[in-house]
Design a protein around this motif. Structure first.
Motif, PDB file in Angstrom:
ATOM      1  N   LYS A  12       0.822  -1.204   0.000  1.00 44.95           N
ATOM      2  CA  LYS A  12       0.000   0.000   0.000  1.00 44.95           C
ATOM      3  C   LYS A  12       0.861   1.262   0.000  1.00 44.95           C
ATOM      4  O   LYS A  12       0.493   2.266  -0.614  1.00 44.95           O
ATOM      5  CB  LYS A  12      -0.948   0.008   1.197  1.00 44.95           C
ATOM      6  N   VAL A  13       2.006   1.223   0.691  1.00 40.50           N
ATOM      7  CA  VAL A  13       2.891   2.390   0.676  1.00 40.50           C
ATOM      8  C   VAL A  13       3.302   2.711  -0.759  1.00 40.50           C
ATOM      9  O   VAL A  13       3.268   3.869  -1.192  1.00 40.50           O
ATOM     10  CB  VAL A  13       4.136   2.150   1.552  1.00 40.50           C
ATOM     11  N   ASP A  14       3.670   1.684  -1.525  1.00 41.28           N
ATOM     12  CA  ASP A  14       4.040   1.885  -2.929  1.00 41.28           C
ATOM     13  C   ASP A  14       2.898   2.525  -3.695  1.00 41.28           C
ATOM     14  O   ASP A  14       3.101   3.455  -4.489  1.00 41.28           O
ATOM     15  CB  ASP A  14       4.393   0.547  -3.589  1.00 41.28           C
ATOM     16  N   ARG A  15       1.685   2.037  -3.476  1.00 39.57           N
ATOM     17  CA  ARG A  15       0.541   2.515  -4.244  1.00 39.57           C
ATOM     18  C   ARG A  15       0.179   3.952  -3.882  1.00 39.57           C
ATOM     19  O   ARG A  15      -0.180   4.747  -4.753  1.00 39.57           O
ATOM     20  CB  ARG A  15      -0.666   1.586  -4.025  1.00 39.57           C
ATOM     21  N   VAL A  16       0.268   4.282  -2.595  1.00 42.73           N
ATOM     22  CA  VAL A  16      -0.042   5.647  -2.168  1.00 42.73           C
ATOM     23  C   VAL A  16       0.961   6.621  -2.760  1.00 42.73           C
ATOM     24  O   VAL A  16       0.595   7.657  -3.321  1.00 42.73           O
ATOM     25  CB  VAL A  16      -0.049   5.749  -0.625  1.00 42.73           C
ATOM     26  N   VAL A  17       2.235   6.307  -2.627  1.00 40.20           N
ATOM     27  CA  VAL A  17       3.276   7.205  -3.139  1.00 40.20           C
ATOM     28  C   VAL A  17       3.135   7.385  -4.648  1.00 40.20           C
ATOM     29  O   VAL A  17       3.297   8.497  -5.173  1.00 40.20           O
ATOM     30  CB  VAL A  17       4.676   6.655  -2.787  1.00 40.20           C
ATOM     31  N   GLU A  21       0.220  12.736  -6.639  1.00 36.39           N
ATOM     32  CA  GLU A  21       1.066  13.624  -7.420  1.00 36.39           C
ATOM     33  C   GLU A  21       1.628  14.717  -6.518  1.00 36.39           C
ATOM     34  O   GLU A  21       0.893  15.358  -5.772  1.00 36.39           O
ATOM     35  CB  GLU A  21       0.258  14.252  -8.559  1.00 36.39           C
ATOM     36  N   GLY A  22       2.920  14.877  -6.567  1.00 37.97           N
ATOM     37  CA  GLY A  22       3.564  15.874  -5.713  1.00 37.97           C
ATOM     38  C   GLY A  22       4.491  15.253  -4.705  1.00 37.97           C
ATOM     39  O   GLY A  22       5.408  15.925  -4.196  1.00 37.97           O
ATOM     40  N   LEU A  23       4.273  13.966  -4.365  1.00 38.69           N
ATOM     41  CA  LEU A  23       5.214  13.270  -3.503  1.00 38.69           C
ATOM     42  C   LEU A  23       6.465  12.941  -4.312  1.00 38.69           C
ATOM     43  O   LEU A  23       6.396  12.755  -5.524  1.00 38.69           O
ATOM     44  CB  LEU A  23       4.600  11.977  -2.959  1.00 38.69           C
ATOM     45  N   PRO A  24       7.618  12.844  -3.658  1.00 37.35           N
ATOM     46  CA  PRO A  24       8.830  12.458  -4.385  1.00 37.35           C
ATOM     47  C   PRO A  24       8.692  11.043  -4.955  1.00 37.35           C
ATOM     48  O   PRO A  24       7.704  10.358  -4.713  1.00 37.35           O
ATOM     49  CB  PRO A  24       9.920  12.514  -3.304  1.00 37.35           C
ATOM     50  N   SER A  25       9.703  10.610  -5.665  1.00 44.82           N
ATOM     51  CA  SER A  25       9.692   9.262  -6.212  1.00 44.82           C
ATOM     52  C   SER A  25       9.670   8.238  -5.091  1.00 44.82           C
ATOM     53  O   SER A  25      10.041   8.539  -3.939  1.00 44.82           O
ATOM     54  CB  SER A  25      10.933   9.030  -7.081  1.00 44.82           C
ATOM     55  N   LEU A  26       9.242   7.032  -5.404  1.00 51.28           N
ATOM     56  CA  LEU A  26       9.205   5.972  -4.403  1.00 51.28           C
ATOM     57  C   LEU A  26      10.599   5.723  -3.836  1.00 51.28           C
ATOM     58  O   LEU A  26      10.753   5.495  -2.624  1.00 51.28           O
ATOM     59  CB  LEU A  26       8.645   4.683  -5.018  1.00 51.28           C
ATOM     60  N   GLU A  27      11.604   5.782  -4.670  1.00 49.55           N
ATOM     61  CA  GLU A  27      12.979   5.579  -4.213  1.00 49.55           C
ATOM     62  C   GLU A  27      13.361   6.631  -3.172  1.00 49.55           C
ATOM     63  O   GLU A  27      13.980   6.313  -2.147  1.00 49.55           O
ATOM     64  CB  GLU A  27      13.938   5.634  -5.397  1.00 49.55           C
ATOM     65  N   ALA A  28      12.991   7.887  -3.432  1.00 47.30           N
ATOM     66  CA  ALA A  28      13.321   8.968  -2.507  1.00 47.30           C
ATOM     67  C   ALA A  28      12.552   8.831  -1.198  1.00 47.30           C
ATOM     68  O   ALA A  28      13.101   9.059  -0.118  1.00 47.30           O
ATOM     69  CB  ALA A  28      13.021  10.317  -3.156  1.00 47.30           C
ATOM     70  N   VAL A  29      11.279   8.459  -1.280  1.00 51.26           N
ATOM     71  CA  VAL A  29      10.476   8.265  -0.068  1.00 51.26           C
ATOM     72  C   VAL A  29      11.038   7.106   0.749  1.00 51.26           C
ATOM     73  O   VAL A  29      11.168   7.190   1.977  1.00 51.26           O
ATOM     74  CB  VAL A  29       8.997   8.003  -0.426  1.00 51.26           C
ATOM     75  N   ASN A  30      11.381   6.008   0.085  1.00 51.43           N
ATOM     76  CA  ASN A  30      11.953   4.856   0.797  1.00 51.43           C
ATOM     77  C   ASN A  30      13.244   5.236   1.515  1.00 51.43           C
ATOM     78  O   ASN A  30      13.476   4.829   2.659  1.00 51.43           O
ATOM     79  CB  ASN A  30      12.233   3.722  -0.190  1.00 51.43           C
ATOM     80  N   ARG A  31      14.082   6.008   0.851  1.00 51.10           N
ATOM     81  CA  ARG A  31      15.346   6.429   1.464  1.00 51.10           C
ATOM     82  C   ARG A  31      15.076   7.305   2.686  1.00 51.10           C
ATOM     83  O   ARG A  31      15.735   7.153   3.727  1.00 51.10           O
ATOM     84  CB  ARG A  31      16.187   7.180   0.440  1.00 51.10           C
ATOM     85  N   ASP A  32      14.096   8.196   2.575  1.00 46.63           N
ATOM     86  CA  ASP A  32      13.742   9.078   3.689  1.00 46.63           C
ATOM     87  C   ASP A  32      13.241   8.267   4.878  1.00 46.63           C
ATOM     88  O   ASP A  32      13.670   8.481   6.023  1.00 46.63           O
ATOM     89  CB  ASP A  32      12.667  10.066   3.233  1.00 46.63           C
ATOM     90  N   LEU A  33      12.355   7.309   4.631  1.00 50.38           N
ATOM     91  CA  LEU A  33      11.801   6.494   5.712  1.00 50.38           C
ATOM     92  C   LEU A  33      12.878   5.633   6.359  1.00 50.38           C
ATOM     93  O   LEU A  33      12.918   5.483   7.591  1.00 50.38           O
ATOM     94  CB  LEU A  33      10.672   5.600   5.182  1.00 50.38           C
ATOM     95  N   GLN A  34      13.753   5.062   5.548  1.00 53.47           N
ATOM     96  CA  GLN A  34      14.826   4.229   6.076  1.00 53.47           C
ATOM     97  C   GLN A  34      15.763   5.039   6.973  1.00 53.47           C
ATOM     98  O   GLN A  34      16.139   4.603   8.065  1.00 53.47           O
ATOM     99  CB  GLN A  34      15.630   3.607   4.932  1.00 53.47           C
TER     100      GLN A  34
END
Length: 205
Positions: A12-17, A21-34
Motif C-alpha cells: 500500500k505504501v508503494d501505491r499511495v506514493v 502527485e507531488g510526492l517524491p519518487s518511491l525511491e526517494a520516499v523509501n530512502r527518507d523512511l529508512q
C-alpha cells in the motif's frame, strides 16, 4: 485509483506514493523512511518508531494532497485534519472540511490514503529490507514517548473540542507523564528518569 490493501502482493505504501502527485519518487520516499527509522536522517538522528513513521508519512501525504490545489498549507491545519480522520470524527471540523473540499476529497476518500503502522513495518522489512529487529533505536523509550504523545493529543482533542475549561479562544495544553513502579519494593519513578539511569531501583534480580 482506489488505495486499499485488497490487492494481494501489492504494498500500500508503494501505491499511495505512486498515486499522490507531488510526492517524491518511491525511491526517494523509501530512502527518507529508512534514514528516519535507523536514525541517520539529517533532520532526525535519534531514530523513529514505525508508528511515528506511519504518522509522518500520512501527514506528508495529506499535506501534498491538499497543497497540490495551490495556496498555503499550514502544518497545524494538517495536524487537525489528521486527528479528525484518525479519530473517526464525523463530521470533521469545519477547518478540516475546508481542506478536504479544496482537494476534492471526502473524509472517507482521504482515509484511503492513510497507512497503518503495520503496513509501514512490513514495507520497511520486506520492500526496503531494513532489519527492523536490530535497528539502532532505543525502542522502549521511543515507544513510551510515542504513546505519551498520542495520549496527550487525544486528551487535548476531546477536552478542547467538548469543554470550556480553558481561557476563551485558547486551547489547553496536555502533558502526559508515565511512572514505573517496582512490584517488589514499591519504588515509583518517572519513566524518563528510569530510562536515563538504566534501572528502576536497587532490587536484585
Amino acid at each position: 485509483m482506489k488505495i486499499s490493501n485488497a490487492t494481494a502482493g501489492c504494498c500500500k505504501v508503494d501505491r499511495v506514493v505512486s498515486a499522490v502527485e507531488g510526492l517524491p519518487s518511491l525511491e526517494a520516499v523509501n530512502r527518507d523512511l529508512q534514514q528516519r527509522f535507523t536514525g541517520v536522517h539529517p533532520d532526525r538522528d535519534d531514530g523513529m518508531g514505525v508508528r511515528r513513521i506511519a504518522e509522518y508519512l500520512n501527514k506528508w501525504t495529506l499535506k501534498t494532497l491538499v497543497g497540490s490545489t495551490g495556496g498555503d498549507v499550514h502544518q497545524p491545519d494538517i495536524e487537525t485534519l489528521y486527528t479528525d480522520l484518525t479519530t473517526q470524527r464525523e463530521p470533521v471540523s469545519p477547518e478540516s472540511a475546508g481542506l478536504l473540499n479544496r482537494a476534492g476529497l471526502s473524509a472517507e476518500r482521504a482515509r484511503e490514503y492513510l497507512v497503518s503502522h503495520t503496513t509501514v513495518h512490513k514495507h520497511l522489512r520486506d520492500h526496503i529490507e531494513v532489519d527492523t529487529r536490530s535497528a539502532n533505536r532505543a525502542a522502549p523509550r521511543e515507544r513510551t514517548n510515542e504513546l505519551k504523545d498520542e495520549m496527550a493529543q487525544k486528551i487535548a482533542y476531546h477536552i478542547n473540542g467538548g469543554t470550556d475549561l480553558g481561557p476563551p479562544d485558547e486551547e489547553i495544553e496536555v502533558n502526559v507523564s508515565v511512572s514505573l513502579e517496582c512490584p517488589a519494593c514499591g519504588t515509583s519513578t518517572n519513566a524518563d528518569r528510569v530510562f536515563a539511569r538504566g534501572s528502576l531501583c536497587d532490587c536484585e534480580e
